[in-house]
Design a protein around this motif. Structure first.
Motif, mmCIF file in Angstrom:
data_model
loop_
_atom_site.group_PDB
_atom_site.id
_atom_site.type_symbol
_atom_site.label_atom_id
_atom_site.label_comp_id
_atom_site.label_asym_id
_atom_site.label_seq_id
_atom_site.Cartn_x
_atom_site.Cartn_y
_atom_site.Cartn_z
ATOM 1 N N ALA A 1 -7.730 -39.486 -25.264
ATOM 2 C CA ALA A 1 -8.542 -39.997 -26.368
ATOM 3 C C ALA A 1 -9.054 -38.853 -27.248
ATOM 4 N N GLU A 2 -9.378 -37.724 -26.630
ATOM 5 C CA GLU A 2 -9.847 -36.555 -27.389
ATOM 6 C C GLU A 2 -8.755 -36.024 -28.307
ATOM 7 N N GLU A 3 -7.526 -36.006 -27.801
ATOM 8 C CA GLU A 3 -6.412 -35.516 -28.611
ATOM 9 C C GLU A 3 -6.137 -36.436 -29.797
ATOM 10 N N LEU A 4 -6.229 -37.730 -29.578
ATOM 11 C CA LEU A 4 -6.035 -38.680 -30.677
ATOM 12 C C LEU A 4 -7.112 -38.515 -31.737
ATOM 13 N N GLN A 5 -8.330 -38.283 -31.287
ATOM 14 C CA GLN A 5 -9.435 -38.076 -32.216
ATOM 15 C C GLN A 5 -9.217 -36.790 -33.029
ATOM 16 N N LYS A 6 -8.750 -35.755 -32.352
ATOM 17 C CA LYS A 6 -8.485 -34.486 -33.030
ATOM 18 C C LYS A 6 -7.332 -34.625 -34.018
ATOM 19 N N LEU A 7 -6.310 -35.386 -33.641
ATOM 20 C CA LEU A 7 -5.171 -35.618 -34.528
ATOM 21 C C LEU A 7 -5.623 -36.337 -35.794
ATOM 22 N N LYS A 8 -6.456 -37.355 -35.645
ATOM 23 C CA LYS A 8 -6.968 -38.083 -36.808
ATOM 24 C C LYS A 8 -7.815 -37.177 -37.700
ATOM 25 N N LEU A 9 -8.620 -36.315 -37.090
ATOM 26 C CA LEU A 9 -9.472 -35.408 -37.833
ATOM 27 C C LEU A 9 -8.641 -34.396 -38.635
ATOM 28 N N LEU A 10 -7.669 -33.773 -37.976
ATOM 29 C CA LEU A 10 -6.849 -32.748 -38.640
ATOM 30 C C LEU A 10 -5.966 -33.356 -39.730
ATOM 31 N N ALA A 11 -5.397 -34.529 -39.443
ATOM 32 C CA ALA A 11 -4.571 -35.196 -40.450
ATOM 33 C C ALA A 11 -5.433 -35.655 -41.626
ATOM 34 N N GLY A 12 -6.661 -36.064 -41.346
ATOM 35 C CA GLY A 12 -7.581 -36.485 -42.405
ATOM 36 C C GLY A 12 -7.979 -35.333 -43.314
ATOM 37 N N LYS A 13 -8.001 -34.111 -42.765
ATOM 38 C CA LYS A 13 -8.320 -32.932 -43.570
ATOM 39 C C LYS A 13 -7.154 -32.509 -44.446
ATOM 40 N N GLY A 14 -5.986 -33.084 -44.187
ATOM 41 C CA GLY A 14 -4.808 -32.748 -44.993
ATOM 42 C C GLY A 14 -4.026 -31.561 -44.479
ATOM 43 N N MET A 15 -4.141 -31.256 -43.201
ATOM 44 C CA MET A 15 -3.409 -30.122 -42.632
ATOM 45 C C MET A 15 -1.924 -30.462 -42.514
ATOM 46 N N ALA A 16 -1.085 -29.446 -42.554
ATOM 47 C CA ALA A 16 0.359 -29.621 -42.429
ATOM 48 C C ALA A 16 0.732 -29.905 -40.980
ATOM 49 N N LEU A 17 1.892 -30.473 -40.798
ATOM 50 C CA LEU A 17 2.364 -30.841 -39.461
ATOM 51 C C LEU A 17 2.475 -29.624 -38.551
ATOM 52 N N LYS A 18 2.975 -28.528 -39.094
ATOM 53 C CA LYS A 18 3.153 -27.309 -38.300
ATOM 54 C C LYS A 18 1.806 -26.762 -37.830
ATOM 55 N N ALA A 19 0.818 -26.799 -38.703
ATOM 56 C CA ALA A 19 -0.519 -26.304 -38.360
ATOM 57 C C ALA A 19 -1.174 -27.193 -37.307
ATOM 58 N N ILE A 20 -0.976 -28.484 -37.434
ATOM 59 C CA ILE A 20 -1.534 -29.416 -36.441
ATOM 60 C C ILE A 20 -0.887 -29.192 -35.085
ATOM 61 N N SER A 21 0.420 -28.975 -35.073
ATOM 62 C CA SER A 21 1.114 -28.781 -33.797
ATOM 63 C C SER A 21 0.656 -27.508 -33.101
ATOM 64 N N LYS A 22 0.394 -26.464 -33.869
ATOM 65 C CA LYS A 22 -0.111 -25.225 -33.259
ATOM 66 C C LYS A 22 -1.522 -25.414 -32.737
ATOM 67 N N ALA A 23 -2.351 -26.124 -33.499
ATOM 68 C CA ALA A 23 -3.741 -26.318 -33.098
ATOM 69 C C ALA A 23 -3.844 -27.171 -31.841
ATOM 70 N N MET A 24 -2.920 -28.113 -31.690
ATOM 71 C CA MET A 24 -2.988 -29.031 -30.555
ATOM 72 C C MET A 24 -2.057 -28.638 -29.416
ATOM 73 N N THR A 25 -1.295 -27.570 -29.573
ATOM 74 C CA THR A 25 -0.293 -27.114 -28.600
ATOM 75 C C THR A 25 0.636 -28.245 -28.163
ATOM 76 N N ARG A 26 1.131 -28.967 -29.153
ATOM 77 C CA ARG A 26 2.139 -30.004 -28.944
ATOM 78 C C ARG A 26 3.238 -29.795 -29.969
ATOM 79 N N SER A 27 4.414 -30.311 -29.690
ATOM 80 C CA SER A 27 5.529 -30.130 -30.613
ATOM 81 C C SER A 27 5.309 -30.957 -31.878
ATOM 82 N N GLU A 28 5.952 -30.524 -32.953
ATOM 83 C CA GLU A 28 5.845 -31.243 -34.223
ATOM 84 C C GLU A 28 6.398 -32.654 -34.077
#
Length: 111
Positions: free
Chosen positions: A66-93
């Motif tokens: 649930a924490e990861e989903l919340q973080k994904l929504k937050l980062l995507a809401g800020k307009g971050m790129a897919l590559k940046a989100i994947s690095k921040a969350m240590t998951r593949s693009e």
């Protein structure tokens, strides 16, 4: 008797003045340079391709928390790129893209 005149090293060798190899009066020869072009040698710089190969994600097929989903929504809401989100969350693009599509989260496409 030979005249006491300074000659170049080549003339001294030819005349036999200044001693031969190994004598105390031997004139030093300049070091030889490699005259061949070094076109195939590249500097040892890490490229983006090298770093992506070494940065493998160790979290293969793990469930989303649930924490990861919340973080994904937050980062995507800020307009971050897919590559940046994947690095921040240590998951593949790919996994982030799939999860965002499943949850209806829009990820910005930076051009």
């Amino acid at each position: 008797m030979k005249p006491n005149v300074l000659y170049s090293a080549a003339i001294q060798r030819r005349l036999g003045v200044g001693g031969g190899p190994g004598s105390a009066h031997e004139t030093p020869r300049p070091a030889r340079r490699d005259h061949r072009k070094k076109r195939h040698q590249r500097p040892n710089l890490k490229t983006e391709q090298d770093t992506t190969v070494t940065e493998r994600f160790e979290r293969h097929r793990q469930a989303w928390t649930a924490e990861e989903l919340q973080k994904l929504k937050l980062l995507a809401g800020k307009g971050m790129a897919l590559k940046a989100i994947s690095k921040a969350m240590t998951r593949s693009e790919e996994s982030i893209k799939d999860r965002a599509k499943l949850d209806g989260i829009g990820i910005a496409k930076l051009r």
